[in-house]
Design an enzyme around this catalytic site. Sequence first.
Site, short mmCIF file in Angstrom:
data_model
loop_
_atom_site.label_atom_id
_atom_site.label_comp_id
_atom_site.label_asym_id
_atom_site.label_seq_id
_atom_site.Cartn_x
_atom_site.Cartn_y
_atom_site.Cartn_z
N CYS A 116 28.21 39.86 37.27
CA CYS A 116 28.53 40.32 35.66
C CYS A 116 28.36 39.18 34.51
O CYS A 116 29.09 38.92 33.57
CB CYS A 116 30.00 40.59 35.60
N HIS A 256 33.71 39.78 28.61
CA HIS A 256 33.11 40.43 29.81
C HIS A 256 34.03 42.34 29.66
O HIS A 256 35.11 42.14 30.09
CB HIS A 256 32.83 40.62 31.22
N ASN A 286 31.36 49.15 32.25
CA ASN A 286 31.26 47.91 32.92
C ASN A 286 29.34 47.98 33.14
O ASN A 286 29.16 48.32 34.01
CB ASN A 286 31.22 47.34 33.77
C1 LIG Z 1 39.06 48.81 40.54
C2 LIG Z 1 40.19 49.34 39.17
C3 LIG Z 1 40.73 50.19 38.27
C4 LIG Z 1 40.98 49.94 40.28
O1 LIG Z 1 43.08 49.70 39.43
P1 LIG Z 1 44.27 49.63 40.10
O2 LIG Z 1 45.34 49.72 39.04
O3 LIG Z 1 43.32 47.85 40.62
O4 LIG Z 1 44.60 50.49 41.11
P2 LIG Z 1 44.84 50.16 42.37
O5 LIG Z 1 42.53 49.81 43.77
O6 LIG Z 1 45.38 49.14 43.57
O7 LIG Z 1 44.88 51.78 43.45
C5 LIG Z 1 46.14 52.25 43.34
C6 LIG Z 1 45.80 53.85 43.38
O8 LIG Z 1 44.24 54.38 42.43
C7 LIG Z 1 43.65 55.01 43.42
N1 LIG Z 1 43.02 55.11 42.72
C8 LIG Z 1 41.83 54.89 42.37
N2 LIG Z 1 40.61 54.52 42.21
C9 LIG Z 1 40.91 55.66 41.35
C10 LIG Z 1 40.68 56.63 40.69
N3 LIG Z 1 39.02 56.60 40.01
N4 LIG Z 1 41.22 58.39 40.31
C11 LIG Z 1 42.76 57.92 40.91
N5 LIG Z 1 43.36 57.06 41.52
C12 LIG Z 1 42.85 56.23 41.98
C13 LIG Z 1 43.64 54.37 44.96
O9 LIG Z 1 43.67 54.78 45.78
C14 LIG Z 1 45.38 53.81 44.89
O10 LIG Z 1 46.02 54.76 45.55
P3 LIG Z 1 47.06 55.06 46.73
O11 LIG Z 1 47.89 53.99 45.61
O12 LIG Z 1 47.90 55.57 46.94
O13 LIG Z 1 46.55 54.20 47.63
C15 LIG Z 1 40.79 47.54 39.01
O14 LIG Z 1 41.06 47.50 40.20
C16 LIG Z 1 39.98 46.88 38.72
O15 LIG Z 1 39.25 47.38 37.48
N6 LIG Z 1 40.30 45.88 39.31
C17 LIG Z 1 38.71 45.24 38.92
C18 LIG Z 1 37.21 45.19 38.50
C19 LIG Z 1 36.60 43.90 38.05
O16 LIG Z 1 36.76 43.08 37.35
N7 LIG Z 1 35.71 43.65 38.57
C20 LIG Z 1 35.34 42.79 38.62
C21 LIG Z 1 32.96 42.51 37.28
S1 LIG Z 1 32.64 44.22 37.72
#
Ligand SMILES: CC(C)(COP(=O)(O)OP(=O)(O)OC[C@H]1O[C@@H](n2cnc3c(N)ncnc32)[C@H](O)[C@@H]1OP(=O)(O)O)[C@@H](O)C(=O)NCCC(=O)NCCS
Length: 332
Positions: A116, A256, A286
Amino acid sequence: MTKIRAAITGVGGYVPDYVLTNKELETLVDTTDEWITTRTGVKERRILKGENQGVSVLGIKAVEQMLAKTKTDPKDIDLLIFATVTADMTFPATANIVASAVGATNAFSYDLGAACSGFLYALATGASFVQSGMYKKVVVVGGDKMSAILDYSDRTTCIIFGDGAGCVLLEPTTEEVGVMDAVLRSDGGGEKYLHMKAGGSRMPASHETVDKRLHFVYQEGSAVFKFAVTNMAEVAAEVADRNQLKSEDITWLVPHQANKRIIDATASRVGITEDKVMMNIARYGNTTSGTLPLLLWDYEKQLKKGDNLILAAFGGGFTWGAMLVKWAYNSN
Ligand SMILES: CC(C)(COP(=O)(O)OP(=O)(O)OC[C@H]1O[C@@H](n2cnc3c(N)ncnc32)[C@H](O)[C@@H]1OP(=O)(O)O)[C@@H](O)C(=O)NCCC(=O)NCCS
């Protein structure tokens, strides 16, 4: 001696036609439009469909558009850098394919992979060639076809990413505009949180790697989220501070677009309000190396000569950085 700076003198962009909405994703994985919107800010993303369509297709369209807009003869291009993690093939470089396709027959060209942060790294690299006096026309492209490496049965990754590419033209100037400063960082310790296991030289493709679904993005989302929030905000603030820019001096933050919550945290760290933050996450998700140039493409008409832009990115590696760009021209 007068200092030569590298000015951005043109922008191009391209996103494919197919719109993959959150509603359609609800039919593929266990998710909801509401969850995706509130947790990430993405409403829809573009997908490049069709056989034999690599990321070069996106890059060629973006560069052709930029060359036409700036009335640049492709034969005058000295160098083309293509930032991507989804190259058409391991080799030749996608940059070689794009340069030939657009008629940049006098240019040398190469790919740069920094996930990214790829466009930011490539912009810093391209700018250095201009600032040194070595080259006069450098094209910097950022693009990814993330749909090629996403597992559409993994709800934690497939909802975030989309396909797209953008590019800029860099040319020398003696005015106080262009790429002014950059803070660039990397930390290979990030590998365990964000990577693609197979397909490289460590684990070449085999029946087993395909069966185990190892040719897709692997991400530990919440760990990456924490690193991204802290580091992207820190470098954005660092580049502003060391150039004596107060929040009111920053015309635009160009962050980003991985997650709206990371964007908001970065904006708040540099003390600017949402109306000064470029955003396209809702429409494109993204697009990895494509995100920053696509933002410039989307907002080009609103930019004025002398505007202070802080570009900031964070991604796989980990890689991250921020850059101060003083905009060099008025559109229209
Ligand atoms: C990936 C991302 C969106 C997930 O969001 P989050 O709020 O961190 O969610 P978590 O991973 O803590 O998961 C929370 C819950 O949501 C659930 N969940 C994850 N994706 C889901 C989706 N698409 N729909 C519904 N539920 C979802 C998980 O399974 C988890 O459930 P649980 O509590 O029963 O285990 C977030 O972590 C993120 O944006 N990360 C950074 C990405 C990034 O910057 N990448 C670098 C550049 S590429």
